[in-house]
Design an enzyme around this catalytic site. Structure first.
Site, PDB file in Angstrom:
ATOM      1  N   GLU A  57      27.831  77.956 -10.620  1.00 32.62           N
ATOM      2  CA  GLU A  57      27.532  79.029  -9.672  1.00 32.62           C
ATOM      3  C   GLU A  57      28.317  80.300  -9.963  1.00 32.62           C
ATOM      4  OE1 GLU A  57      27.979  75.891  -8.782  1.00 32.62           O
ATOM      5  OE2 GLU A  57      26.249  75.279  -7.575  1.00 32.62           O
ATOM      6  N   HIS A  95      28.892  70.291   2.898  1.00 26.14           N
ATOM      7  CA  HIS A  95      27.531  70.778   2.666  1.00 26.14           C
ATOM      8  C   HIS A  95      26.913  71.462   3.881  1.00 26.14           C
ATOM      9  CE1 HIS A  95      27.817  68.426  -0.943  1.00 26.14           C
ATOM     10  NE2 HIS A  95      26.541  68.540  -1.251  1.00 26.14           N
TER      11      HIS A  95
HETATM   12  C1  LIG Z   1      29.081  73.381  -6.680  1.00 26.12           C
HETATM   13  C2  LIG Z   1      27.896  72.521  -6.443  1.00 26.12           C
HETATM   14  N1  LIG Z   1      26.698  72.916  -6.924  1.00 26.12           N
HETATM   15  C3  LIG Z   1      25.611  72.148  -6.744  1.00 26.12           C
HETATM   16  C4  LIG Z   1      25.680  70.969  -6.058  1.00 26.12           C
HETATM   17  C5  LIG Z   1      24.421  70.126  -5.837  1.00 26.12           C
HETATM   18  N2  LIG Z   1      24.463  68.972  -6.695  1.00 26.12           N
HETATM   19  C6  LIG Z   1      24.985  67.819  -6.265  1.00 26.12           C
HETATM   20  S1  LIG Z   1      25.007  66.670  -7.440  1.00 26.12           S
HETATM   21  C7  LIG Z   1      24.270  67.680  -8.565  1.00 26.12           C
HETATM   22  C8  LIG Z   1      23.986  67.173  -9.926  1.00 26.12           C
HETATM   23  C9  LIG Z   1      25.203  66.695 -10.623  1.00 26.12           C
HETATM   24  O1  LIG Z   1      24.885  65.979 -11.774  1.00 26.12           O
HETATM   25  P1  LIG Z   1      25.978  65.238 -12.653  1.00 26.12           P
HETATM   26  O2  LIG Z   1      27.224  66.049 -12.704  1.00 26.12           O
HETATM   27  O3  LIG Z   1      25.362  64.885 -13.938  1.00 26.12           O
HETATM   28  O4  LIG Z   1      26.326  63.924 -11.833  1.00 26.12           O
HETATM   29  P2  LIG Z   1      25.381  62.699 -11.443  1.00 26.12           P
HETATM   30  O5  LIG Z   1      24.704  63.073 -10.174  1.00 26.12           O
HETATM   31  O6  LIG Z   1      24.447  62.467 -12.554  1.00 26.12           O
HETATM   32  O7  LIG Z   1      26.302  61.559 -11.206  1.00 26.12           O
HETATM   33  C10 LIG Z   1      24.028  68.924  -7.997  1.00 26.12           C
HETATM   34  C11 LIG Z   1      23.383  70.050  -8.675  1.00 26.12           C
HETATM   35  C12 LIG Z   1      26.950  70.604  -5.537  1.00 26.12           C
HETATM   36  N3  LIG Z   1      27.118  69.488  -4.814  1.00 26.12           N
HETATM   37  N4  LIG Z   1      28.034  71.384  -5.763  1.00 26.12           N
END
Ligand SMILES: Cc1ncc(C[n+]2csc(CCOP(=O)(O)OP(=O)(O)O)c2C)c(N)n1
Ligand SMILES: [Mg+2]
Lengths: 325, 368
Positions: free
Chosen positions: A60, A129
């Site tokens: 972000e 959130h």
């Molecule tokens: C700063 C922030 N941006 C976006 C999100 C929304 N979000 C939650 S999990 C996620 C994907 C994360 O993927 P990854 O790091 O590969 O972990 P996984 O879910 O595969 O374990 C996103 C975009 C968030 N929680 N925090």
């Protein structure tokens, strides 16, 4: 007029602005191929292609900062935050860079960026959130903030935001995404800084924004049916610029005021509105100003308790009766 | 550490069905039969807990987000099985597997999901925000990447206090693109902190494949080189390999107070969260392939059957017990009470929770 959802209204605004101005670009996490985490941007990649609708990594601070920089050179980025709660990792870009660049350059640089996404509690996702940062952000001169409550306002405010030459932050609400309402098919804008009287009344003014408007309208129904009270509901729509005149005109009409917002009370938007009313309409008040906000704590996870933490119609009715007593 | 010269998945990942080449590694030969059974049991418990969560969610008793760990069990199990008294862990929102591994019980975990006062966070945190500081488990964090600096701080505190320990901070393949992660990398390396960054690379961040989110996607761990940190890649379907390679990082942290980045290849079987219909961004075939050929629980089970550590009968008994335990947890969560409205304003400030004690602050702190 077509009846469409709040989500579709936002999408229509973005689609029309993408068509109207080739400098408009949509960016954010999952906005393109996945069609948006909340499907607000659904179909736009297909229609406009990957140059105009762009997926970003989970960076972000990086992509919002990039959008601000691009806007300085004439691009009109519309950046999606999956939740406004995630803006906090990009706070420096959002506040320091976007908010100050015009001023610090002595007016030489425009920053026509829109940052949009949901900013609400009530969805059982816990404290990290569920932030509602409109008051925090609007407290910075240089930044504009709007909080549409209806599909009509969502489309009109979004279009106005995209055409504005300063940073405009649009706070949406996941709980409202499926709400339906009448929305004109063609082009119109709701100017930033114009409040709307969503219900006319004579005994009490409720001032609200975002989903608190919907809550207040429900409370107004109950107050009329069960207590014979005529309530006027003023929807601020825009937090900064703030439509002082519409608020004051309503106060001068009803002489009693209740402020309702989903923020936590300390330094909430309504702290500013309360100051405004006592400063400019003190003699018109027949009672102290009442206030309903979220219970002052980080957002609780437990759904049943979160529903109590947020303003709900029963709490608004109770507070209204106190102001009317 | 010898860093692999080419950017590739570990060799063992290519042929995951065979016996683990890491079974003979000293950290694994050091395991007694009972230790191995216990490790398998823990993996099975994670699997059955998560599967029971799906039902509770489908019954409408869990709302909000529910991120499941099914498919990734060997990562938490392998890494956490190596840790001792002064070792700490912290993770993101996909946090149930780690919680069960550090010894949190199914009852408090399930009750948290349904928002009950008997939950590990008293119904205040939810699925993404589990905590158990008494078990060196510092959460459960909902904001992507936010745990990386926090974990680095835990490692700093361990070192500051002169303890022989370390911190493991887990994150996803999408999280590595948060600025905070890079700032944490630099601090850990600059200050020689006993820190292990564990990238659980399950191939996707929500609907974005890893190739679409990271420049130089062949290897995320290699970014460590930019900070002069050691790194390694691990087949996360093989719990023996996870243990063997993580042990080297733990040793480096304990003996030299140096950080490491580990990239562990793994796979999630369900959508990003229960809210993700998981229909558009990956093939059903791909999921099937992982489930059938690379399942970490199944592979370890086969390994232990071949070693004679498990028999079909003991295996079945373990799985039945885990299912029964999850069933008890669901009943416990169901019967437990909600927090009250008065509870909403508890646990915000220390002095609110410790009324009457001498405090350093005065004035109103919670507003109407
Ligand atoms: C700063 C922030 N941006 C976006 C999100 C929304 N979000 C939650 S999990 C996620 C994907 C994360 O993927 P990854 O790091 O590969 O972990 P996984 O879910 O595969 O374990 C996103 C975009 C968030 N929680 N925090
Ligand atoms: Mg991932």
């Amino acid at each position: 007029m077509a009846v469409i959802t709040y989500r579709e209204a936002l999408r229509a605004a973005m689609r029309e602005e993408l068509q109207r101005d080739e400098n408009v670009v949509l960016m954010g996490e999952e906005v393109a191929q996945f069609n948006g985490a909340y499907k607000v941007t659904e179909g736009l990649l297909k229609e406009f292609g990957p140059k105009r609708v762009v997926d970003t990594p989970i960076s972000e601070a990086g992509f919002i900062g990039l959008g601000i920089g691009a806007s300085m050179l004439g691009i009109r980025p519309v950046m999606e935050l999956m939740f406004w709660s995630f803006s906090y990792v990009a706070f420096d870009q959002i506040v320091n860079n976007a908010g100050n660049i015009r001023y610090m350059s002595g007016g030489l640089i425009n920053c026509p960026i829109v940052i949009r996404g949901p900013a609400n509690g009530g969805t059982n996702v816990g404290a990290t959130h569920s932030h509602t940062p409109e008051a925090i952000l609007a407290s910075h001169p240089g930044i504009k903030v709007v909080c549409p409550a209806t599909p009509y306002d969502a489309k009109g405010l979004m279009k106005a935001a995209i055409r504005d030459n300063d940073p405009v932050y649009v706070m949406e609400n996941t709980i409202l995404y499926n709400d339906k309402g009448e929305v004109p098919e063609g082009d119109y804008i709701v100017p930033l800084g114009v409040a709307d009287v969503k219900r006319e009344g004579t005994d009490l003014t409720i001032v609200a924004h975002g989903r608190a408007v919907i809550t207040s309208l429900k409370a107004a129904e109950i107050l009329e049916k069960e207590h014979g009270v005529s309530v006027e509901v003023v929807d601020l729509r825009s937090i900064r610029p703030l439509d002082e005149d519409t608020v004051l005109a309503s106060v001068r009409k009803t002489h009693r005021v209740l402020l309702v917002e989903e923020n936590k009370p300390f330094c909430g938007v309504d702290a500013q509105v309360a100051y405004l009313i006592q400063a400019k309409a003190f003699d018109d008040l027949d009672a102290p100003i009442g206030r309903v906000s979220s219970i002052d704590a980080p957002q609780i996870y437990c759904k049943r308790m979160e529903d109590q933490q947020l303003p709900h119609p029963a709490r608004v009715v109770e507070a209204a009766l106190k102001v009317l007593a | 550490m010898a860093t692999p010269a080419v950017l590739t998945h570990p060799e063992s990942l290519k042929n995951p069905a065979g016996p683990s080449e890491f079974a003979k590694h000293p950290v694994n030969t050091a395991l007694s039969k009972a230790d191995k059974v216990a490790l398998y049991t823990k993996m099975a418990r994670i699997r059955h807990f998560e599967q029971r969560c799906i039902r509770t969610y489908q019954q409408g008793k869990i709302g909000g987000f529910l991120h499941l760990y099914v498919g990734q069990e060997a990562v938490a199990a392998g890494t956490i099985s190596l840790l001792g008294k002064h070792d700490h862990i912290i993770t993101g929102y996909r946090d149930h597997g780690h919680a069960l591994m550090v010894g949190m019980n199914m009852n408090e975990c399930m009750a948290e999901l349904t928002g009950k006062v008997t939950g590990c966070s008293k119904g205040k945190g939810g699925s993404m925000h589990y905590f158990a500081p008494d078990k060196n488990y510092w959460g459960g964090h909902g904001i992507v990447g936010g745990q990386a600096p926090l974990g680095t701080g835990l490692a700093y505190a361990v070192k500051y206090r002169g303890l022989k320990g370390c911190c493991l901070a887990y994150m996803g393949d999408g999280a590595v693109n948060q600025g905070a992660v890079h700032e944490a990398y630099n601090l850990a390396a600059l200050w020689d902190l006993p820190m292990i960054f564990v990238i659980e690379n399950n191939g996707y961040s929500m609907g974005t494949s890893q190739e679409r989110s990271s420049a130089h996607p062949g290897c995320l761990a290699k970014r460590a080189e930019g900070y002069g940190m050691a790194w390694d890649v691990i087949n996360g379907h093989d719990v023996y390999e996870v243990r063997a390679k993580t042990a080297a990082a733990v040793k480096r942290a304990h003996d030299e107070s140096k950080p490491t980045v580990l990239e562990i290849f793994t796979y999630r079987y369900f959508g990003h969260s229960m809210a993700d219909p998981d229909k558009t961004y990956r093939d059903k075939e791909e999921i099937k392939e992982y489930r059938e050929k690379k399942d970490p629980v199944l592979l370890f089970e086969n390994e232990l059957l071949a070693e004679g550590v498990l028999t079909p009968a003991t295996r079945d008994a373990i799985n039945e017990a885990a299912m029964a335990e999850a069933e008890v947890a669901a009943a416990f969560a169901e019967e437990s009470p909600d927090p009250t409205v008065a509870d909403i304003t508890k646990h915000i400030y220390w002095e609110e929770d410790n009324r009457g004690k001498d405090t350093t602050s005065r004035g109103t702190i919670v507003f109407e």
